[in-house]
Design a protein around this motif. Structure first.
Motif, PDB file in Angstrom:
ATOM      1  N   SER A 196      84.970   7.384  68.463  1.00 53.98           N
ATOM      2  CA  SER A 196      86.176   7.170  69.132  1.00 53.98           C
ATOM      3  C   SER A 196      86.467   7.813  70.496  1.00 53.98           C
ATOM      4  CB  SER A 196      87.552   7.507  68.369  1.00 53.98           C
ATOM      5  OG  SER A 196      87.570   8.815  68.121  1.00 53.98           O
ATOM      6  N   ARG A 197      86.807   7.586  71.571  1.00 55.30           N
ATOM      7  CA  ARG A 197      87.149   8.154  72.770  1.00 55.30           C
ATOM      8  C   ARG A 197      88.138   9.347  72.734  1.00 55.30           C
ATOM      9  NH1 ARG A 197      86.234   6.700  78.242  1.00 55.30           N
ATOM     10  NH2 ARG A 197      87.647   7.744  79.725  1.00 55.30           N
ATOM     11  N   GLN A 198      87.365  10.540  73.061  1.00 57.84           N
ATOM     12  CA  GLN A 198      88.279  11.693  72.557  1.00 57.84           C
ATOM     13  C   GLN A 198      87.861  12.848  74.041  1.00 57.84           C
ATOM     14  OE1 GLN A 198      87.397  13.544  68.796  1.00 57.84           O
ATOM     15  NE2 GLN A 198      86.112  11.451  68.298  1.00 57.84           N
ATOM     16  N   THR A 199      88.899  13.387  73.946  1.00 58.48           N
ATOM     17  CA  THR A 199      89.029  14.811  74.781  1.00 58.48           C
ATOM     18  C   THR A 199      88.295  15.967  73.894  1.00 58.48           C
ATOM     19  OG1 THR A 199      90.646  13.924  76.262  1.00 58.48           O
ATOM     20  CG2 THR A 199      90.140  16.129  76.375  1.00 58.48           C
ATOM     21  N   ILE A 200      87.284  16.453  74.595  1.00 60.20           N
ATOM     22  CA  ILE A 200      86.652  17.813  73.728  1.00 60.20           C
ATOM     23  C   ILE A 200      86.914  18.928  74.498  1.00 60.20           C
ATOM     24  CG2 ILE A 200      84.603  18.580  72.823  1.00 60.20           C
ATOM     25  CD1 ILE A 200      83.679  15.675  72.589  1.00 60.20           C
ATOM     26  N   SER A 201      87.451  20.099  73.821  1.00 64.98           N
ATOM     27  CA  SER A 201      87.575  21.247  74.621  1.00 64.98           C
ATOM     28  C   SER A 201      87.501  22.601  73.517  1.00 64.98           C
ATOM     29  CB  SER A 201      89.128  21.145  75.313  1.00 64.98           C
ATOM     30  OG  SER A 201      90.082  21.163  74.291  1.00 64.98           O
ATOM     31  N   ALA A 202      87.774  23.675  73.888  1.00 70.43           N
ATOM     32  CA  ALA A 202      87.687  24.658  72.959  1.00 70.43           C
ATOM     33  C   ALA A 202      88.802  24.662  72.021  1.00 70.43           C
ATOM     34  CB  ALA A 202      87.763  26.140  73.915  1.00 70.43           C
ATOM     35  N   ASN A 203      89.959  24.099  72.294  1.00 68.98           N
ATOM     36  CA  ASN A 203      90.877  24.060  71.359  1.00 68.98           C
ATOM     37  C   ASN A 203      91.093  22.555  70.872  1.00 68.98           C
ATOM     38  OD1 ASN A 203      91.903  26.665  72.124  1.00 68.98           O
ATOM     39  ND2 ASN A 203      92.826  26.033  73.875  1.00 68.98           N
ATOM     40  N   ASN A 204      90.213  21.604  70.931  1.00 68.99           N
ATOM     41  CA  ASN A 204      90.259  20.191  70.369  1.00 68.99           C
ATOM     42  C   ASN A 204      88.856  19.774  70.125  1.00 68.99           C
ATOM     43  OD1 ASN A 204      91.260  17.807  69.889  1.00 68.99           O
ATOM     44  ND2 ASN A 204      91.571  17.060  71.942  1.00 68.99           N
ATOM     45  N   ASP A 205      88.603  20.017  68.673  1.00 69.54           N
ATOM     46  CA  ASP A 205      87.230  19.997  68.181  1.00 69.54           C
ATOM     47  C   ASP A 205      87.016  18.340  68.301  1.00 69.54           C
ATOM     48  OD1 ASP A 205      86.755  22.420  67.934  1.00 69.54           O
ATOM     49  OD2 ASP A 205      87.192  22.300  65.791  1.00 69.54           O
ATOM     50  N   TYR A 206      85.822  17.986  68.347  1.00 72.05           N
ATOM     51  CA  TYR A 206      85.248  16.642  68.271  1.00 72.05           C
ATOM     52  C   TYR A 206      85.601  16.071  66.829  1.00 72.05           C
ATOM     53  CZ  TYR A 206      82.417  12.345  68.764  1.00 72.05           C
ATOM     54  OH  TYR A 206      82.038  10.893  68.632  1.00 72.05           O
ATOM     55  N   ILE A 207      86.175  14.779  66.414  1.00 72.58           N
ATOM     56  CA  ILE A 207      86.507  14.363  65.239  1.00 72.58           C
ATOM     57  C   ILE A 207      85.160  13.340  65.106  1.00 72.58           C
ATOM     58  CG2 ILE A 207      87.917  12.899  63.732  1.00 72.58           C
ATOM     59  CD1 ILE A 207      90.097  13.712  65.624  1.00 72.58           C
ATOM     60  N   TRP A 208      84.228  13.744  64.059  1.00 73.86           N
ATOM     61  CA  TRP A 208      82.895  13.267  63.849  1.00 73.86           C
ATOM     62  C   TRP A 208      83.238  11.703  62.883  1.00 73.86           C
ATOM     63  CZ3 TRP A 208      78.488  14.283  66.109  1.00 73.86           C
ATOM     64  CH2 TRP A 208      78.491  15.638  66.802  1.00 73.86           C
ATOM     65  N   PRO A 209      82.524  10.617  63.550  1.00 74.29           N
ATOM     66  CA  PRO A 209      82.563   9.480  62.564  1.00 74.29           C
ATOM     67  C   PRO A 209      82.228   9.612  61.210  1.00 74.29           C
ATOM     68  CG  PRO A 209      81.498   9.110  64.591  1.00 74.29           C
ATOM     69  CD  PRO A 209      81.587  10.495  64.593  1.00 74.29           C
ATOM     70  N   ASP A 210      82.559   8.782  60.516  1.00 77.08           N
ATOM     71  CA  ASP A 210      82.185   9.107  58.996  1.00 77.08           C
ATOM     72  C   ASP A 210      80.627   8.773  58.807  1.00 77.08           C
ATOM     73  OD1 ASP A 210      84.484   9.454  58.064  1.00 77.08           O
ATOM     74  OD2 ASP A 210      84.958   7.267  57.459  1.00 77.08           O
ATOM     75  N   GLY A 211      79.789   9.687  58.164  1.00 77.15           N
ATOM     76  CA  GLY A 211      78.410   9.419  57.612  1.00 77.15           C
ATOM     77  C   GLY A 211      77.651  10.264  58.944  1.00 77.15           C
ATOM     78  N   THR A 212      78.514  11.096  59.589  1.00 73.40           N
ATOM     79  CA  THR A 212      77.600  11.931  60.547  1.00 73.40           C
ATOM     80  C   THR A 212      77.715  13.456  60.158  1.00 73.40           C
ATOM     81  OG1 THR A 212      79.267  12.121  62.381  1.00 73.40           O
ATOM     82  CG2 THR A 212      77.791  10.209  62.504  1.00 73.40           C
ATOM     83  N   LEU A 213      76.980  14.149  60.607  1.00 73.75           N
ATOM     84  CA  LEU A 213      76.929  15.818  60.254  1.00 73.75           C
ATOM     85  C   LEU A 213      77.130  16.366  61.614  1.00 73.75           C
ATOM     86  CD1 LEU A 213      76.471  17.939  58.296  1.00 73.75           C
ATOM     87  CD2 LEU A 213      73.919  17.970  59.195  1.00 73.75           C
ATOM     88  N   PRO A 214      78.611  17.240  61.445  1.00 71.54           N
ATOM     89  CA  PRO A 214      78.811  17.926  62.835  1.00 71.54           C
ATOM     90  C   PRO A 214      77.850  19.314  62.799  1.00 71.54           C
ATOM     91  CG  PRO A 214      80.517  18.313  61.004  1.00 71.54           C
ATOM     92  CD  PRO A 214      79.453  17.316  60.433  1.00 71.54           C
ATOM     93  N   THR A 215      77.759  19.547  63.930  1.00 70.83           N
ATOM     94  CA  THR A 215      77.058  20.571  64.313  1.00 70.83           C
ATOM     95  C   THR A 215      77.422  22.029  64.909  1.00 70.83           C
ATOM     96  OG1 THR A 215      76.606  19.945  66.459  1.00 70.83           O
ATOM     97  CG2 THR A 215      74.832  19.218  65.067  1.00 70.83           C
ATOM     98  N   GLY A 216      79.058  21.658  64.827  1.00 66.61           N
ATOM     99  CA  GLY A 216      79.932  22.874  65.312  1.00 66.61           C
ATOM    100  C   GLY A 216      80.421  22.770  66.580  1.00 66.61           C
ATOM    101  N   LYS A 217      80.867  24.135  67.311  1.00 66.80           N
ATOM    102  CA  LYS A 217      81.281  23.859  68.655  1.00 66.80           C
ATOM    103  C   LYS A 217      80.173  24.186  69.621  1.00 66.80           C
ATOM    104  CE  LYS A 217      85.681  25.271  67.036  1.00 66.80           C
ATOM    105  NZ  LYS A 217      86.809  26.256  66.999  1.00 66.80           N
ATOM    106  N   CYS A 218      79.301  23.316  69.746  1.00 71.12           N
ATOM    107  CA  CYS A 218      78.128  23.493  70.612  1.00 71.12           C
ATOM    108  C   CYS A 218      77.949  22.164  71.286  1.00 71.12           C
ATOM    109  CB  CYS A 218      76.821  23.927  69.914  1.00 71.12           C
ATOM    110  SG  CYS A 218      75.442  24.162  71.065  1.00 71.12           S
ATOM    111  N   PHE A 219      78.478  22.199  72.441  1.00 71.39           N
ATOM    112  CA  PHE A 219      78.523  20.767  73.289  1.00 71.39           C
ATOM    113  C   PHE A 219      77.223  20.790  74.150  1.00 71.39           C
ATOM    114  CE2 PHE A 219      82.977  22.005  72.264  1.00 71.39           C
ATOM    115  CZ  PHE A 219      83.086  21.142  71.219  1.00 71.39           C
ATOM    116  N   ARG A 220      76.864  19.580  74.082  1.00 72.70           N
ATOM    117  CA  ARG A 220      75.774  19.167  75.465  1.00 72.70           C
ATOM    118  C   ARG A 220      76.484  18.207  76.428  1.00 72.70           C
ATOM    119  NH1 ARG A 220      73.431  22.776  73.354  1.00 72.70           N
ATOM    120  NH2 ARG A 220      71.526  23.269  72.153  1.00 72.70           N
TER     121      ARG A 220
END
Length: 181
Positions: free
Chosen positions: A157-181
């Protein structure tokens, strides 16, 4: 010996070799040119930021001295998460590069995921090809054997990602943490 310099105070990880040249349409030729594929790093005048980029020098090598052509260095991979280029060649003279996906700006910081701190990027084949002005640039592409890694596309989904607002991963994916590229 060489007069190779970057725009910053430091040139790291230099790799010197002959690299194959393609024509303006990307077709294979028999030509090669001597290159230094390396990295430039440091604090630049007028900026408080450290810049880390992969750079290219094309020139002539007489067995003792490398003399870069006019117009170099050129940046071939830009950004804080692509540095410390390592280049090599196979027995057909094809050139391959890999870079470190990490930055001195945060490599010593605690990362919330476990198992590694920064990683190596996928290897890429590279070649020289003239741009519209005739200047040779380094082009890269994933290896054909690695293309399957790029086939999976996950829509989130379209999201705003910041230090205080983590990305919400779609089902079936593996989050990698707070490392954004």
């Amino acid at each position: 010996r060489s007069s190779v310099q970057g725009p910053g105070p430091l040139v790291e990880c230099p790799n010197m070799m002959k690299v194959k040249v393609r024509d303006v349409n990307g077709l294979t030729t028999n030509a090669t040119r001597w290159c230094i594929i390396g990295c430039i790093q440091g604090y630049y005048a007028g900026s408080g930021d450290s810049y880390e980029n992969c750079a290219l020098w094309v020139g002539n090598w007489d067995g003792t001295t490398f003399v870069p052509d006019n117009g170099y260095p050129l940046i071939w991979d830009y950004g804080p998460d692509s540095y410390a280029a390592t280049a090599g060649q196979d027995d057909q003279g094809n050139t391959f590069v890999g870079t470190w996906l990490g930055s001195w700006a945060y490599c010593g910081s605690y990362m919330p995921f476990q198992g590694f701190q920064n990683i190596q990027g996928m290897p890429r084949q590279c070649w020289l090809q003239p741009d519209t002005t005739g200047l040779l640039r380094l082009y890269t592409a994933p290896l054909a054997s690695d293309m399957s890694a790029y086939r999976r596309v996950t829509q989130g989904s379209r999201q705003t990602i910041s230090a205080n607002n983590d990305y919400i991963w779609p089902d079936g994916t593996l989050p990698t943490g707070k490392c954004f590229r």
